[in-house]
Write an enzyme that holds these catalytic residues in place. Structure first.
Site, PDB file in Angstrom:
ATOM      1  N   SER A  94       0.813  -1.214   0.000  1.00  0.00           N
ATOM      2  CA  SER A  94       0.000   0.000   0.000  1.00  0.00           C
ATOM      3  C   SER A  94       0.850   1.269   0.000  1.00  0.00           C
ATOM      4  CB  SER A  94      -0.937   0.006   1.215  1.00  0.00           C
ATOM      5  OG  SER A  94      -0.186  -0.115   2.416  1.00  0.00           O
ATOM      6  N   ASP A 270      -2.652   7.199  10.053  1.00  0.00           N
ATOM      7  CA  ASP A 270      -2.728   5.903  10.743  1.00  0.00           C
ATOM      8  C   ASP A 270      -1.394   5.440  11.323  1.00  0.00           C
ATOM      9  OD1 ASP A 270      -1.347   5.317   8.441  1.00  0.00           O
ATOM     10  OD2 ASP A 270      -2.873   3.985   7.608  1.00  0.00           O
ATOM     11  N   HIS A 273       1.094   5.067   6.899  1.00  0.00           N
ATOM     12  CA  HIS A 273       1.189   5.680   5.573  1.00  0.00           C
ATOM     13  C   HIS A 273       1.586   7.152   5.686  1.00  0.00           C
ATOM     14  CE1 HIS A 273      -1.596   2.226   4.981  1.00  0.00           C
ATOM     15  NE2 HIS A 273      -0.839   2.062   3.904  1.00  0.00           N
TER      16      HIS A 273
END
Length: 798
Positions: A94, A270, A273
């Site tokens: 991600s 979070d 990221h």
């Protein structure tokens, strides 16, 4: 006692630190720095791509500065031109997906992050035939290896750019176990040779894992600690480096993201990221690494190869080399002749014999070669600073403190070196030198601090540039009006002093004449003033004193000049037609057109006329003894002086308030030509109405004023860098110390060039008309040859 201590302090400083000793120190610093940078590049490597990918610092909160090289901010059109017909692939988890989206937004800002989170995401820009794919491989495993291996086989087209990286999923799924780390090492070891093989024909980047903000991580991610990430990164770096050792086809390790994340991860949503601004910076770094060597932006020195020498540069190099050798040979011959002819005692008569006197022709030749010898060494320094990849460059970054604090420093120094003027006339030579000096220092600080981004400062600097042109109109008009000297010698002297350094830099630095816009500006305005006053009927003060009607003739000339200025400022087509004729086009074109020249000329189109008009009114008042210029006397009667002084202060502050309230640069630039004269005239009156203020000046500012032209031109390459887009870095890692050292060398070089120009002006532009005519023919031949070689150079480029 205080006055004695003040005077004694100045004398002591001047005694122990002369201009000569300063230049010797600057020369030593240049030689030492050149040797250090040469050794550093030889033993440590001078690849600025390595700096871009591995090191840097934040300027402010969001601006990333790579270690000692400049990063270009790519626009969408530039990104498309660079990546046309290219295929880019991002492989990973991600975090790599984030980088993928930031990268494609450089191509198309309208893209939204709406793709499948745990799946492949394609992107295509059909207008430029660009393909960018994200491939979801969150772990370094057999599946990732198989995909990479497919590109190494001949039947599958290889991507041009491959960006790969993963680790956090392995830590999360296996709960941070040591067995998972061991398997990660095995998998990277199997993938590394494949990546190395791809790196032969493609650009391959391995992205190291960014640190996390552990306090913000969810319970399911608590095992992803910075200690584990460091262990995985260490394994990746060790394996990839051992795989590519002694190989030119090297997988590039993208480690700079770690440094960026360390400063910004606490702003993460979070804890895992990166915030959007940080990943955008990473994408811009990737774009610079790949595109700088293709697009070659002026303000992007990272990853750019050294430009090859042009034909004209090679000829210039040979000329300066021959000048150095010629000077050394003549110096040796003269030294030997001096020893032979040295006074000695005649043994028979006991008398001393006098040495033979050298011929003036030889001494002139020696002086000429000496000037070119010094100039050649200085031009070598220019080339090393801003064309060779020896010294480094950094981007500018504006803060209020970086501009205003140095302004305060130079103001204190200027006040410290206050002295009495030799004469107390309005705008006397010492005062105008002082004016030029402090304006030039403010402009230099403005340039190095990047203050053009702050509109109020920009508008005030525009007034300073206008004030230089005002002095051009005032000074040249006063000379021609009072002296009545329209001879060729005067014109050639002025043109030579204005243009000599710029012509040399155009040759050595491979830049067009219009690039140094201020010199063409003052040159053209000088010629306009000369033609206006010199064309029939020539009207000078001596003639006008005999008949007052001649004053009306002069005013008629000035009105005609104003009409021409007004017409050309609003008729871009007519202006471009005039300056598009050969050979004017060779001087005033920039990037193939004369628009930049028209814009620069139009920006201060009236201020030279204002300077001429002010000179005419002032000289008329002086002639009719309507002003008092005695030492300590106010310029007018006390009542008139007080009223004018009050009006001037109010006008000065009113303009500053207006300039500080500007919201739109284009609109303010439209008004600037008409209103800039308000603050200029207000300053002149404030500076000259009080008798005491007119009787003193700052010798510190005046010293810089005498070399203001050289300072303005030299800053392009040996103080700033990348043609003024960046800052020269002589001492990396120490910004303040670097600025001090580079400034010291820069000022010494500017002063030496000023002396060289003055010496050459006496030789190249003699007073004898017949000799001057021959020199002018030689200069015409020189420029013809320059044009011929320039045409050959352009043909070879095309």
């Amino acid at each position: 006692m205080a006055a004695l201590a003040y005077t004694g302090g100045k004398r002591e400083i001047n005694y122990y630190f002369s201009v000569r000793s300063a230049k010797a120190l600057a020369l030593g610093a240049v030689l030492l720095l050149t040797a250090c940078h040469t050794a550093s590049r030889r033993y440590r490597g001078g690849d600025t791509c390595e700096y871009l990918l591995s090191s840097g610092r934040f300027l402010g909160e969001k601006v990333w500065q790579p270690h000692s090289c400049m990063m270009h901010k790519y626009k969408n059109s530039e990104a498309k031109n660079c990546l046309i017909d290219k295929h880019v692939v991002f492989i990973g988890d991600s975090r790599i997906r984030q980088l993928f989206y930031s990268f494609i937004k450089l191509i198309n800002p309208q893209v939204k992050e709406e793709g499948i989170k745990h799946g492949n995401i394609p992107f295509e820009d059909k207008s430029a035939s660009i393909k960018v794919d994200f491939l979801w491989y969150p772990e370094v495993n057999g599946s990732m290896r198989q995909r990479i291996k497919s590109w190494t086989e001949g039947s599958v087209a290889k991507p041009h750019i491959i960006v790969v990286g993963a680790a956090t999923w392995s830590i999360k799924i296996h709960n941070g176990s040591n067995e998972a780390l061991a398997q990660y090492k095995i998998n990277i070891t199997s993938i590394a040779p494949l990546l190395e093989k791809l790196a032969i024909s493609s650009d391959v980047y391995w992205v190291l894992q960014d640190p996390v903000y552990e306090d913000m991580l969810s319970e399911s991610r608590k095992m992803i600690t910075n200690a584990k990430i460091d262990a995985y990164n260490e394994a990746a770096v060790r394996i990839l480096n051992s795989s590519s050792r002694n190989s030119k086809a090297k997988v590039k390790v993208f480690s700079v993201s770690k440094l960026i994340a360390q400063e910004t991860i606490m702003k993460s949503a979070d804890g895992l990221h990166l915030p959007e601004s940080s990943r955008d910076t990473n994408a811009m770094i990737l774009m610079n690494v790949y595109c700088n060597k293709i697009m070659k932006p002026i303000d992007g020195s990272c990853c750019q190869p050294q430009p090859p020498l042009t034909l004209i540069q090679k000829i210039a190099f040979c000329f300066f080399t021959l000048s150095i050798f010629g000077y050394l040979i003549i110096s040796l011959i003269h030294r030997n002749n001096y020893r032979k002819n040295k006074t000695c005692t005649d043994l028979e008569s006991g008398e001393e014999k006098k040495p033979a006197i050298s011929t003036p022709n030889v001494s002139t030749l020696e002086m000429l070669l000496h000037c070119f010898c010094k100039l050649g060494l200085i031009m070598t320094y220019f080339y090393l600073c801003d064309r060779a990849n020896l010294f480094m460059k950094e981007n500018k970054f504006y803060t209020h403190s970086s501009f205003f604090i140095p302004i305060v420093y130079i103001l204190v120094l200027g006040v410290f070196y206050t002295e009495n003027t030799k004469e107390t006339k309005v705008l006397n030579r010492e005062q105008t030198d002082e004016w030029k000096g402090w304006m030039q220092l403010v402009i230099l600080i403005y340039h190095i601090s990047g203050a053009s981004t702050f509109l109020p400062v920009y508008m005030h600097i525009r007034v300073l540039v206008a004030a230089y042109l005002f002095q051009t109109g005032y000074g040249h008009f006063s000379y021609f009006w009072v002296k009545g000297d329209f001879g060729v010698y005067r014109v050639c002297q002025v043109l030579f002093r204005l243009n000599f350094l710029v012509v040399v830099l155009c040759i050595v630095m491979d830049r067009p004449y219009q690039f140094y816009y201020f010199v063409p500006l003052v040159t053209v305005w000088f010629m306009i003033i000369y033609v206006t006053l010199g064309v029939w009927p020539q009207i000078v003060q001596k003639k006008a004193n005999g008949n007052c009607l001649w004053h009306f003739g002069l005013l008629l000339k000035l009105i005609c000049l104003l009409i021409c200025i007004y017409f050309l400022s609003y008729s871009q087509g007519a202006f471009e037609k005039i300056f598009s004729f050969w050979p004017l086009s060779k001087c005033f074109e920039l990037n193939g057109n004369v628009y930049e020249w028209w814009f620069r000329w139009k920006l201060d189109r009236y201020v030279v006329f204002h300077g001429m008009l002010f000179a005419f009114i002032y000289l008329a008042l002086q002639k009719h003894q309507m002003i008092s210029e005695g030492k300590g006397d106010p310029l007018f009667s006390n009542r008139v002086s007080n009223v004018l002084l009050f009006i001037s202060i109010v006008s000065f502050l009113t303009y500053s308030i207006w300039a500080s309230s500007c919201k739109n640069k284009t609109e303010c630039n439209e008004l600037h030509p008409s209103v800039s004269v308000v603050q200029i005239l207000a300053f002149i009156l404030i500076r000259n109405i009080p008798g005491y203020v007119r009787s003193v000046y700052s010798s510190f500012f005046a010293w810089f004023g005498k070399i203001s032209l050289e300072l303005f031109i030299c800053q392009y390459h040996i103080w700033l860098a990348a043609d003024t887009k960046g800052i020269l870095v002589l001492i990396p890692g120490y910004p303040m110390f670097n600025v001090l050292v580079s400034t010291f060398i820069f000022v010494c070089v500017a002063h030496e060039i000023s002396q060289i120009t003055n010496d050459l002006a006496q030789i190249v532009v003699p007073k004898d008309n017949s000799t001057l005519l021959k020199r002018l023919l030689c200069i015409a031949g020189f420029f013809s040859g320059l044009h011929f070689f320039s045409a050959m150079q352009d043909q070879s480029r095309h």
